[in-house]
Design a protein around this motif. Structure first.
Motif, PDB file in Angstrom:
ATOM      1  N   ILE A 274     -72.599 -18.046  81.323  1.00 41.12           N
ATOM      2  CA  ILE A 274     -72.141 -19.138  82.174  1.00 41.12           C
ATOM      3  C   ILE A 274     -70.630 -19.324  82.113  1.00 41.12           C
ATOM      4  N   ASN A 275     -69.994 -18.812  81.060  1.00 43.39           N
ATOM      5  CA  ASN A 275     -68.531 -18.861  80.981  1.00 43.39           C
ATOM      6  C   ASN A 275     -67.878 -18.152  82.159  1.00 43.39           C
ATOM      7  N   VAL A 276     -68.520 -17.104  82.660  1.00 41.67           N
ATOM      8  CA  VAL A 276     -67.977 -16.352  83.796  1.00 41.67           C
ATOM      9  C   VAL A 276     -67.932 -17.230  85.034  1.00 41.67           C
ATOM     10  N   HIS A 277     -68.992 -17.995  85.270  1.00 41.43           N
ATOM     11  CA  HIS A 277     -69.031 -18.893  86.431  1.00 41.43           C
ATOM     12  C   HIS A 277     -67.983 -20.000  86.307  1.00 41.43           C
ATOM     13  N   MET A 278     -67.805 -20.513  85.088  1.00 39.82           N
ATOM     14  CA  MET A 278     -66.789 -21.551  84.891  1.00 39.82           C
ATOM     15  C   MET A 278     -65.381 -20.990  85.126  1.00 39.82           C
ATOM     16  N   SER A 279     -65.179 -19.733  84.747  1.00 38.15           N
ATOM     17  CA  SER A 279     -63.858 -19.124  84.963  1.00 38.15           C
ATOM     18  C   SER A 279     -63.578 -18.928  86.445  1.00 38.15           C
ATOM     19  N   LEU A 280     -64.628 -18.701  87.249  1.00 36.66           N
ATOM     20  CA  LEU A 280     -64.451 -18.592  88.701  1.00 36.66           C
ATOM     21  C   LEU A 280     -64.027 -19.934  89.299  1.00 36.66           C
ATOM     22  N   ILE A 281     -64.679 -21.010  88.859  1.00 37.17           N
ATOM     23  CA  ILE A 281     -64.290 -22.335  89.354  1.00 37.17           C
ATOM     24  C   ILE A 281     -62.859 -22.647  88.928  1.00 37.17           C
ATOM     25  N   PHE A 282     -62.526 -22.324  87.689  1.00 37.92           N
ATOM     26  CA  PHE A 282     -61.165 -22.579  87.195  1.00 37.92           C
ATOM     27  C   PHE A 282     -60.131 -21.777  87.982  1.00 37.92           C
ATOM     28  N   ARG A 283     -60.470 -20.546  88.333  1.00 34.78           N
ATOM     29  CA  ARG A 283     -59.534 -19.686  89.066  1.00 34.78           C
ATOM     30  C   ARG A 283     -59.230 -20.238  90.453  1.00 34.78           C
ATOM     31  N   PHE A 284     -60.261 -20.706  91.161  1.00 37.47           N
ATOM     32  CA  PHE A 284     -60.079 -21.142  92.545  1.00 37.47           C
ATOM     33  C   PHE A 284     -59.874 -22.647  92.694  1.00 37.47           C
ATOM     34  N   MET A 285     -60.298 -23.429  91.691  1.00 36.95           N
ATOM     35  CA  MET A 285     -60.122 -24.876  91.751  1.00 36.95           C
ATOM     36  C   MET A 285     -59.666 -25.411  90.387  1.00 36.95           C
ATOM     37  N   PRO A 286     -58.515 -24.966  89.908  1.00 30.52           N
ATOM     38  CA  PRO A 286     -58.052 -25.351  88.555  1.00 30.52           C
ATOM     39  C   PRO A 286     -57.873 -26.850  88.368  1.00 30.52           C
ATOM     40  N   GLU A 287     -57.646 -27.559  89.466  1.00 32.12           N
ATOM     41  CA  GLU A 287     -57.418 -29.007  89.368  1.00 32.12           C
ATOM     42  C   GLU A 287     -58.635 -29.751  88.810  1.00 32.12           C
ATOM     43  N   LEU A 288     -59.821 -29.150  88.905  1.00 33.13           N
ATOM     44  CA  LEU A 288     -61.026 -29.800  88.411  1.00 33.13           C
ATOM     45  C   LEU A 288     -61.086 -29.845  86.891  1.00 33.13           C
ATOM     46  N   PHE A 289     -60.243 -29.064  86.227  1.00 31.07           N
ATOM     47  CA  PHE A 289     -60.263 -29.002  84.769  1.00 31.07           C
ATOM     48  C   PHE A 289     -59.073 -29.720  84.144  1.00 31.07           C
ATOM     49  N   GLU A 290     -58.313 -30.421  84.968  1.00 29.53           N
ATOM     50  CA  GLU A 290     -57.144 -31.147  84.449  1.00 29.53           C
ATOM     51  C   GLU A 290     -57.560 -32.484  83.833  1.00 29.53           C
TER      52      GLU A 290
END
Length: 290
Positions: A274-290
């Motif tokens: 599941i880390n791979v899927h989270m890295s995809l979200i982080f790559r395209f929508m990094p603002e969600l992890f701020e």
């Protein structure tokens, strides 16, 4: 292929007793993660000289996930490529109307062959209105297992999804049955045997024959499980006879493919961490992890 061990051997009996006890705990654990796994449907395009199709068909499964009021379906690339250009639909499978979903897709790369051991991960960012009922089922960050596994224990895993064999549609209503099959993670030598990355992918055992109440029976083919969830039951240990303390479901991976027993290789189920899927979200929508 039935494993080559004597189920009447006292040591084997003890091991099977521990596995049975922990599996029962895993199957009875609150389905806090399992409930977020949904069937994925689409109305396929008709082939040349065929009438347009009106009936939605199940392609696979997906997991609902949310972060900061954004909703996603975590699934596989090969599944989404199979109905690229079709309208994505999902629902509860209980006879209610299915919901059409629009959005954008983040993927780990094009899959040339779904059985090639390529990294196979897709995140579908839902951009249409989602019903409150579906929103209530979505997982959050606290439901994910992002840590490395403890090698001292063997947690019980549940592979959960919707088998195509158990799905049916009537008009715009769907009838599906979510299922879960227990297993454990394989040892390192099996990863090496298949040439699979044990960091970004997870292999769980999925033999052709399974032991049920002291008798061998054929394991069901999980066609339709692609995109479903690999759930780790925290607190269980397949090597222990002790009762699990407050077991809890955590999403560990997304199911991608199955390999049947062949050429002296064991049957397995492969999932993307599941880390791979989270890295995809982080790559395209990094603002969600701020």
């Amino acid at each position: 292929m039935k494993p080559k061990f004597d189920i009447n051997n006292p040591i084997v009996k003890l091991g099977l007793e521990a596995l049975k006890k922990q599996t029962k705990i895993a199957l009875e654990t609150s389905q806090d993660v399992e409930k977020a796994i949904m069937p994925i449907y689409a109305i396929p395009k008709a082939k040349a000289h065929q009438k347009p199709k009106r009936k939605a068909e199940q392609f696979g499964s997906g997991v609902l996930f949310t972060i900061k009021e954004n909703y996603f379906i975590l699934s596989t690339t090969h599944l989404f490529e199979a109905f690229d250009g079709y309208a994505l639909q999902t629902g509860f499978g209980d006879g209610e109307q299915i919901e059409a979903l629009g959005g954008e897709r983040f993927s780990s790369g094009k899959i040339e062959n779904p059985y090639s051991n390529q990294l196979d991960a897709t995140v579908f960012h839902i951009q249409t209105e989602l019903s409150q009922k579906l929103k209530n089922l979505a997982l959050g960050m606290d439901d994910l297992d992002l840590e490395k596994d403890d090698k001292k224990t063997k947690s019980i895993y549940l592979a959960s999804g919707f088998r195509i064999k158990k799905s049916n549609t009537t008009g715009n209503q769907v009838y599906s049955k979510r299922e879960a099959f227990p297993s454990i993670q394989v040892d390192k030598d099996v990863y090496e045997m298949y040439g699979i990355d044990n960091i970004r992918q997870i292999i769980t055992s999925y033999e052709d024959d399974i032991l049920v109440n002291g008798h061998w029976q054929k394991s069901p083919k999980p066609k339709g499980f692609s995109g479903g969830g690999l759930i780790k039951t925290e607190g269980t240990d397949a090597l222990s006879l002790k009762s699990a303390a407050s077991p809890k479901q955590k999403l560990k991976g997304i199911i991608t493919e199955q390999h049947r027993e062949k050429n002296n290789k064991p049957g397995i189920l492969i999932s993307t961490n599941i880390n791979v899927h989270m890295s995809l979200i982080f790559r395209f929508m990094p603002e969600l992890f701020e």
